[in-house]
Design a protein around this motif. Structure first.
Motif, PDB file in Angstrom:
ATOM      1  N   LYS A   2       0.717  -1.077   0.068  1.00  0.00           N
ATOM      2  CA  LYS A   2       0.135   0.070   0.030  1.00  0.00           C
ATOM      3  C   LYS A   2       0.734   1.277  -0.119  1.00  0.00           C
ATOM      4  CE  LYS A   2      -2.402  -0.673   3.813  1.00  0.00           C
ATOM      5  NZ  LYS A   2      -3.256  -0.410   4.669  1.00  0.00           N
ATOM      6  N   ARG A  69       0.730  13.965   8.716  1.00  0.00           N
ATOM      7  CA  ARG A  69      -0.628  13.687   9.037  1.00  0.00           C
ATOM      8  C   ARG A  69      -1.162  12.887   8.115  1.00  0.00           C
ATOM      9  NH1 ARG A  69      -2.887  19.994   9.666  1.00  0.00           N
ATOM     10  NH2 ARG A  69      -1.685  20.432  11.673  1.00  0.00           N
ATOM     11  N   ILE A  71       0.370  10.452   6.655  1.00  0.00           N
ATOM     12  CA  ILE A  71       0.850   9.034   6.871  1.00  0.00           C
ATOM     13  C   ILE A  71       0.043   8.366   8.042  1.00  0.00           C
ATOM     14  CG2 ILE A  71       2.747   7.654   7.812  1.00  0.00           C
ATOM     15  CD1 ILE A  71       4.488   9.521   5.960  1.00  0.00           C
ATOM     16  N   ASP A  72      -0.156   9.399   9.063  1.00  0.00           N
ATOM     17  CA  ASP A  72      -0.971   8.798  10.356  1.00  0.00           C
ATOM     18  C   ASP A  72      -2.305   8.452  10.095  1.00  0.00           C
ATOM     19  OD1 ASP A  72       1.557   9.436  11.769  1.00  0.00           O
ATOM     20  OD2 ASP A  72       0.873  11.471  12.571  1.00  0.00           O
ATOM     21  N   GLU A  73      -2.894   9.112   9.063  1.00  0.00           N
ATOM     22  CA  GLU A  73      -4.565   8.844   8.690  1.00  0.00           C
ATOM     23  C   GLU A  73      -4.475   7.511   7.529  1.00  0.00           C
ATOM     24  OE1 GLU A  73      -8.125  10.692   6.085  1.00  0.00           O
ATOM     25  OE2 GLU A  73      -6.244  12.139   6.937  1.00  0.00           O
ATOM     26  N   VAL A  74      -3.424   7.418   6.619  1.00  0.00           N
ATOM     27  CA  VAL A  74      -3.719   6.392   5.741  1.00  0.00           C
ATOM     28  C   VAL A  74      -2.998   4.946   6.020  1.00  0.00           C
ATOM     29  CG1 VAL A  74      -2.980   5.736   3.173  1.00  0.00           C
ATOM     30  CG2 VAL A  74      -3.797   7.977   3.847  1.00  0.00           C
ATOM     31  N   ARG A  75      -1.966   5.301   6.873  1.00  0.00           N
ATOM     32  CA  ARG A  75      -1.152   4.309   7.454  1.00  0.00           C
ATOM     33  C   ARG A  75      -0.431   3.233   6.084  1.00  0.00           C
ATOM     34  NH1 ARG A  75      -0.654   4.123  12.536  1.00  0.00           N
ATOM     35  NH2 ARG A  75      -2.269   4.983  13.847  1.00  0.00           N
ATOM     36  N   PRO A  76       0.198   3.956   5.098  1.00  0.00           N
ATOM     37  CA  PRO A  76       0.630   3.110   4.056  1.00  0.00           C
ATOM     38  C   PRO A  76       1.924   2.277   4.502  1.00  0.00           C
ATOM     39  CG  PRO A  76       1.486   5.354   4.020  1.00  0.00           C
ATOM     40  CD  PRO A  76       0.641   5.436   5.137  1.00  0.00           C
ATOM     41  N   ASP A  77       2.166   1.406   3.635  1.00  0.00           N
ATOM     42  CA  ASP A  77       3.448   0.715   3.678  1.00  0.00           C
ATOM     43  C   ASP A  77       4.618   1.439   3.189  1.00  0.00           C
ATOM     44  OD1 ASP A  77       2.078  -1.489   4.500  1.00  0.00           O
ATOM     45  OD2 ASP A  77       1.410  -2.124   2.475  1.00  0.00           O
ATOM     46  N   ARG A 103       8.486   8.139  10.595  1.00  0.00           N
ATOM     47  CA  ARG A 103       7.501   7.543  10.707  1.00  0.00           C
ATOM     48  C   ARG A 103       7.667   5.909  10.557  1.00  0.00           C
ATOM     49  NH1 ARG A 103       5.431  12.561  11.065  1.00  0.00           N
ATOM     50  NH2 ARG A 103       3.495  12.917  12.348  1.00  0.00           N
ATOM     51  N   VAL A 105       8.216   4.635   7.545  1.00  0.00           N
ATOM     52  CA  VAL A 105       8.008   4.373   6.198  1.00  0.00           C
ATOM     53  C   VAL A 105       8.994   4.623   5.180  1.00  0.00           C
ATOM     54  CG1 VAL A 105       5.869   4.854   4.753  1.00  0.00           C
ATOM     55  CG2 VAL A 105       5.507   4.834   6.813  1.00  0.00           C
TER      56      VAL A 105
END
Length: 444
Positions: A2, A69, A71-77, A103, A105
């Motif tokens: 993701k 923000r 990254i925190d919301e979507v939480r991608p790989d 973070r 990522v």
């Protein structure tokens, strides 16, 4: 995998949609897009139709904040950057990469991949990391002061120091076990006798564990290191707080609860504001400038301070200088000083030794990290009673050996930081940082 896709308005939306489709064909799974700016090729609405949820930050939200923000919301790989200059230039792109890496990522682009340098499992006790912008920043001195402050606060600290000359297996140096004779024995066995963990044990009164590393990445990840194994040795020996000491610009690859970033006043601007300097700032709670008394202060450091505040508004900031603290009596003696400090800082050290310790400094060398140059300086030195030296680089195999051969005494000197300016007294700020680590660790 993701991915959060970074897009701009310098590409026509149909072209960006095509790029997203190409990413899918490569095995990526775009789940959202973050618009990072540019208006030339998008409609007046400012929201391009990309076929997936698109985050368009408010005009007054800085890009690095918007990415954090998202990254925190979507939480991608991973973050996949499909933007280009001029919306994201070199410095702007590296700052966003720093946000992603902080973070945990990966940050991907057309011809690059940057992976988070912290990948190992956390230690089961509170940890404080002392990291630097490079070598000769005063990082070991600040780590040592942190250990003394933590000890006095009853936190039972141990230092875990990784170094380029560190041992193949984690090695413990008990407080009080390091002497001139023991270091000379190491040299004669073919071992490195000036590793940071030995310096820490000599000067702090705290037990230390040595580790090694090789290589260093753009964000500070070593190519290989046994520092986590060394950290577990400290834990098994009962450490209540582990102080992780980086090496040069390399950082320990295991998580920490609170961070201290050390940089000299002479640090090049790009080391903090460009490259992946922002990553080190984002990982730190306390920012320590060293060797500031000889700089054009405060104006010289103001741009750095504002840059730190922009990225980490809650970070504390302190300016320091170093004073030599010899472990032996010097009064009335002729002294020769060897140091890794630059000439202006070394001149201040000479003045302090003469004023505070009542000795006569008959000469000094700033080439402690240059074996050939140090040999030239020592061979050309006038007679002296005591060699005062830092435990760095060639201190043992060159400086101590030559001093003892001349019949001189050897006294090691610590570099003790003193507060020059900033948000408060260094001791107080270090104590607050250590207690912050404990609090965060307890909070999970």
């Amino acid at each position: 995998m993701k991915v959060l896709v970074l897009v701009d308005g310098e590409h026509y939306p149909p072209v960006t949609r095509w790029g997203i489709q190409v990413a899918r064909s490569m095995g990526h799974e775009p789940v959202a897009a973050l618009f990072v700016g540019g208006t030339e090729k998008i409609a007046a609405s400012g929201v391009p139709d990309l076929g997936l949820p698109t985050i368009v930050p408010d005009a007054d939200t800085p890009r690095h904040v918007a990415l954090g923000r998202a990254i925190d919301e979507v939480r991608p790989d991973a973050v996949l950057d499909l933007s280009d200059e001029p919306v994201l230039g070199y410095r702007e792109r590296m700052e966003l990469a720093a946000v992603a890496l902080e973070r945990g990522v990966p940050y991907l682009g057309s011809d690059f991949r940057l992976d988070p340098p912290v990948w190992a499992e956390a230690l089961p006790v509170p940890t404080v990391a002392v990291i630097g912008t490079g070598k000769r920043t005063g990082k070991t001195a600040i780590a040592g002061e942190t250990a003394r402050v933590a000890r006095d606060a009853g936190l039972d600290p141990m230092i875990v120091a990784m170094g380029r000359g560190g041992p193949p297996e984690p090695q413990v140096a008990e407080a009080g076990s390091v002497t001139v004779d023991s270091l000379l024995d190491r040299v004669r066995r073919g071992e490195h006798a000036a590793s940071d963990y030995l310096e820490d044990a000599l000067f702090t009164g705290v037990t230390t564990v040595g580790a090694r590393l090789v290589g260093g990445g753009l964000a500070g990840m070593p190519f290989a290191t046994n520092v986590r194994e060394a950290g577990m040795v400290a834990v098994e020996r009962g450490a209540g707080l582990v102080i992780l000491e980086g090496s040069g610009s390399s950082i320990p690859p295991l998580p920490w609860d609170a961070g201290i970033l050390v940089a000299p006043a002479s640090v090049p601007t790009e080391y903090l504001t460009g490259y992946l300097g922002p990553y080190r700032i984002l990982r730190s709670d306390l920012f320590v400038f060293t060797m500031t008394s000889g700089s054009n202060e405060p104006k010289h450091l103001l741009p750095f301070r504002s840059h730190v505040r922009r990225l980490r508004a809650d970070a504390r900031y302190v300016e320091t200088d170093f004073q030599p603290a010899p472990l032996g009596e010097l009064r009335g003696k002729g002294v020769y000083l060897t140091t890794t400090a630059p000439p202006d800082a070394a001149s201040r050290q000479v003045e302090h030794l003469e004023e505070a310790h009542g000795c006569r400094v008959v000469g000094f060398s700033t080439r402690l990290a240059d074996r050939r140059g140090l040999t030239e300086d020592l061979d050309g030195a006038v007679e002296y009673d005591i060699l005062v030296t830092e435990l760095k680089a060639a201190a043992v195999d060159v400086a101590c050996e030559r001093a003892l051969a001349r019949g001189a005494e050897v006294v090691f000197a610590d570099n003790r930081p003193v507060t020059v300016g900033g948000d408060g007294d260094l001791t107080d700020l270090l104590r607050e940082t250590c207690l912050l680590a404990v609090e965060r660790h307890r909070g999970g």
